[in-house]
Design a protein around this motif. Sequence first.
Motif, PDB file in Angstrom:
ATOM      1  N   SER A  85      -5.587  15.348  18.959  1.00 13.87           N
ATOM      2  CA  SER A  85      -4.275  15.972  19.061  1.00 13.87           C
ATOM      3  C   SER A  85      -3.344  15.052  19.820  1.00 13.87           C
ATOM      4  N   ASN A  86      -2.024  15.206  19.553  1.00 11.76           N
ATOM      5  CA  ASN A  86      -1.044  14.421  20.289  1.00 11.76           C
ATOM      6  C   ASN A  86      -0.485  15.195  21.476  1.00 11.76           C
ATOM      7  N   HIS A  87      -1.102  16.328  21.834  1.00  8.43           N
ATOM      8  CA  HIS A  87      -0.698  17.123  22.990  1.00  8.43           C
ATOM      9  C   HIS A  87      -1.405  16.617  24.244  1.00  8.43           C
ATOM     10  N   SER A  88      -0.682  16.662  25.348  1.00  9.16           N
ATOM     11  CA  SER A  88      -1.280  16.333  26.640  1.00  9.16           C
ATOM     12  C   SER A  88      -1.651  17.632  27.345  1.00  9.16           C
ATOM     13  N   PRO A  89      -2.926  17.925  27.470  1.00  5.45           N
ATOM     14  CA  PRO A  89      -3.323  19.189  28.101  1.00  5.45           C
ATOM     15  C   PRO A  89      -3.012  19.199  29.584  1.00  5.45           C
ATOM     16  N   ALA A  90      -2.501  20.325  30.060  1.00  2.50           N
ATOM     17  CA  ALA A  90      -2.269  20.529  31.492  1.00  2.50           C
ATOM     18  C   ALA A  90      -3.394  21.410  32.005  1.00  2.50           C
ATOM     19  N   THR A  91      -4.253  20.858  32.850  1.00  4.71           N
ATOM     20  CA  THR A  91      -5.431  21.553  33.341  1.00  4.71           C
ATOM     21  C   THR A  91      -5.196  22.008  34.772  1.00  4.71           C
ATOM     22  N   VAL A  92      -5.332  23.316  35.010  1.00 10.30           N
ATOM     23  CA  VAL A  92      -5.219  23.886  36.346  1.00 10.30           C
ATOM     24  C   VAL A  92      -6.609  24.315  36.774  1.00 10.30           C
ATOM     25  N   SER A  93      -7.112  23.735  37.854  1.00  9.39           N
ATOM     26  CA  SER A  93      -8.467  24.027  38.319  1.00  9.39           C
ATOM     27  C   SER A  93      -8.395  24.812  39.611  1.00  9.39           C
ATOM     28  N   PHE A  94      -9.128  25.921  39.660  1.00  8.64           N
ATOM     29  CA  PHE A  94      -9.252  26.742  40.861  1.00  8.64           C
ATOM     30  C   PHE A  94     -10.712  26.687  41.280  1.00  8.64           C
ATOM     31  N   HIS A  95     -10.977  26.106  42.412  1.00 11.88           N
ATOM     32  CA  HIS A  95     -12.371  25.946  42.815  1.00 11.88           C
ATOM     33  C   HIS A  95     -12.452  25.986  44.330  1.00 11.88           C
ATOM     34  N   SER A  96     -13.645  26.266  44.784  1.00 15.91           N
ATOM     35  CA  SER A  96     -13.893  26.234  46.220  1.00 15.91           C
ATOM     36  C   SER A  96     -13.892  24.793  46.695  1.00 15.91           C
ATOM     37  N   ARG A  97     -13.604  24.622  47.944  1.00 21.07           N
ATOM     38  CA  ARG A  97     -13.603  23.287  48.505  1.00 21.07           C
ATOM     39  C   ARG A  97     -14.998  22.682  48.390  1.00 21.07           C
ATOM     40  N   LEU A  98     -15.073  21.494  47.817  1.00 23.13           N
ATOM     41  CA  LEU A  98     -16.365  20.870  47.624  1.00 23.13           C
ATOM     42  C   LEU A  98     -16.954  20.442  48.959  1.00 23.13           C
ATOM     43  N   GLN A  99     -18.228  20.755  49.136  1.00 22.80           N
ATOM     44  CA  GLN A  99     -18.935  20.317  50.321  1.00 22.80           C
ATOM     45  C   GLN A  99     -19.556  18.953  50.043  1.00 22.80           C
ATOM     46  N   MET A 100     -18.988  17.922  50.629  1.00 24.72           N
ATOM     47  CA  MET A 100     -19.484  16.578  50.386  1.00 24.72           C
ATOM     48  C   MET A 100     -20.800  16.371  51.117  1.00 24.72           C
ATOM     49  N   ILE A 106       1.238  19.966  26.592  1.00 27.87           N
ATOM     50  CA  ILE A 106       2.604  19.471  26.682  1.00 27.87           C
ATOM     51  C   ILE A 106       2.747  18.366  25.655  1.00 27.87           C
ATOM     52  N   LYS A 107       3.590  18.568  24.685  1.00 29.25           N
ATOM     53  CA  LYS A 107       3.678  17.678  23.544  1.00 29.25           C
ATOM     54  C   LYS A 107       4.267  16.331  23.938  1.00 29.25           C
ATOM     55  N   GLU A 108       3.615  15.296  23.488  1.00 25.44           N
ATOM     56  CA  GLU A 108       4.077  13.914  23.617  1.00 25.44           C
ATOM     57  C   GLU A 108       4.301  13.506  25.069  1.00 25.44           C
ATOM     58  N   ASN A 109       3.435  14.013  25.959  1.00 23.28           N
ATOM     59  CA  ASN A 109       3.455  13.595  27.367  1.00 23.28           C
ATOM     60  C   ASN A 109       4.760  13.902  28.086  1.00 23.28           C
ATOM     61  N   GLN A 110       5.610  14.794  27.541  1.00 19.96           N
ATOM     62  CA  GLN A 110       6.888  15.094  28.179  1.00 19.96           C
ATOM     63  C   GLN A 110       6.700  16.298  29.104  1.00 19.96           C
ATOM     64  N   ILE A 111       6.797  16.052  30.383  1.00 20.45           N
ATOM     65  CA  ILE A 111       6.631  17.095  31.393  1.00 20.45           C
ATOM     66  C   ILE A 111       8.019  17.430  31.932  1.00 20.45           C
ATOM     67  N   ASP A 112       8.609  18.526  31.460  1.00 20.51           N
ATOM     68  CA  ASP A 112       9.955  18.845  31.913  1.00 20.51           C
ATOM     69  C   ASP A 112       9.903  19.809  33.092  1.00 20.51           C
ATOM     70  N   ALA A 113      11.063  20.070  33.662  1.00 22.38           N
ATOM     71  CA  ALA A 113      11.145  20.866  34.883  1.00 22.38           C
ATOM     72  C   ALA A 113      10.666  22.298  34.671  1.00 22.38           C
ATOM     73  N   GLU A 114      10.951  22.888  33.480  1.00 26.35           N
ATOM     74  CA  GLU A 114      10.584  24.283  33.256  1.00 26.35           C
ATOM     75  C   GLU A 114       9.076  24.477  33.284  1.00 26.35           C
ATOM     76  N   HIS A 127      -5.928  22.435  41.740  1.00 25.49           N
ATOM     77  CA  HIS A 127      -5.621  21.084  41.294  1.00 25.49           C
ATOM     78  C   HIS A 127      -5.027  21.156  39.896  1.00 25.49           C
ATOM     79  N   VAL A 128      -3.858  20.519  39.709  1.00 28.30           N
ATOM     80  CA  VAL A 128      -3.193  20.470  38.409  1.00 28.30           C
ATOM     81  C   VAL A 128      -3.236  19.030  37.910  1.00 28.30           C
ATOM     82  N   HIS A 129      -3.727  18.857  36.691  1.00 26.24           N
ATOM     83  CA  HIS A 129      -3.879  17.517  36.141  1.00 26.24           C
ATOM     84  C   HIS A 129      -3.286  17.466  34.734  1.00 26.24           C
ATOM     85  N   PHE A 130      -2.332  16.564  34.511  1.00 23.83           N
ATOM     86  CA  PHE A 130      -1.752  16.339  33.193  1.00 23.83           C
ATOM     87  C   PHE A 130      -2.484  15.167  32.551  1.00 23.83           C
TER      88      PHE A 130
END
Length: 428
Positions: free
Chosen positions: A57-72, A16-24, A47-50
């Motif tokens: 780069s000047n892009h802000s990566p949007a990371t979507v993580s799919f993982h099993s529940r961590l066993q603490m 997402i360029k220049e940290n702008q997270i729009d509705a779309e 988990h979604v992390h911006f």
Amino acid sequence: MRGAEDECEEDEMFGIKENQIDAERVIFLQLWIDVIRDEGDWKSGIHVHFDNPGAFSNHSPATVSFHSRLQMGKKCFKFFNIWTNHASFLKLIADNWQYEVHGSPMFILCKRLKHLKGPKLNKLHFSHISDRVARAEAAMDAHQTLSSNDRGNTQLYAIDKHLQQHLIHLKAAESDGTFTSFVDEVGAVFVDFYSQLLGTPKATLPLDVTVIQHGPCLDTDSLASLLASVSDMDIKYALFAIDDAKVIAKILTVRLSHALATIISPMQNAFLGGRLMAYNIHLVQELLINYERKRTPPRCLMKINFKKAFDSVQWPFLRQLLLLLGFPSCFVHLVMQCVETASYSIAINGSIYGFFSRKNGVRQGDPLSPYLFTACMEYLSRMLHMASLSLGFRFHLKCATHSICHLAFADDVNLLSMGDRRYVTSLF
């Protein structure tokens, strides 16, 4: 999924360029997650992390993580001093201390302490602490949002540039460039590091008896105080001043501090009763006067800082040193029992990893540790004093009268001599 990908623009796919997270974009990610959830029995966490713009780069990566529940892992019990302020704290202790158990005194003590962990005093009466933490996090997020909106602020831009350069430097300094997000692997790395640091003894040279003889050893009065029976008043004083230490460690500390005060050189003023480190600080300030003048005799002052000072103490060296200084063997045995019986686990996010015994060093926070380290520094002090007596050494200006060739500041040492290579090398 592929149809959804085709409809995305390049920025949507790679960041997402220049940290702008729009509705779309947010809607697209939500639809993406809904599609995956609808495809089957979804049991993994999402988990979604911006993230912030990267180093390249000047892009802000949007990371979507799919993982099993961590066993603490298992979590250790933690005592908070704030509990003692509660009106029911003492009554809670008294009520749970009536728990009946049979066995040795130490077994009874351990079982009653374990039974005392049951009442959820923190959860019932101090849960507002978490609310305060949440409010603090919200305030921090709001501040970061204001910073991202103020893009015309040149100061913020300079800070951002500095952080990017720092990130590049850190990536270049990485040992193997590998990353991990698995908590077990992170725990293993920490356990390996500290087991190498604290659980691996290092060889030392044998102590030189001649060095010990360049200073006083324990006299008869000090020996008598060390070997005196432990009275009820000694135990009471140790209990009321116990803080986070053991009773035996507190009793030994009181006796050790009095004994060391009679044999530690005046060049060391840290940790000992009746001495202040400020004395050495003021003395150094006096010696540094007129250092900038060219028409004065050449002088040299060097500062030596010990890396991981407490952790570098080797146990065989410490035991032999105490014996050569005249401490009774039974007293040395008790001291070394307090030092050598430490074992560790690593707590990461509240979970416990690893278990290893310590093989070197003295613990931070142990009341014995400052005095044991002072004793080790006394050996170095006497070595420097011996070196200053050689024919190839000349004292720093104003230091010859009192034979001052060094000043100790806990784990720092200042070496003092005339400003000539011959005299400086005499101390090494």
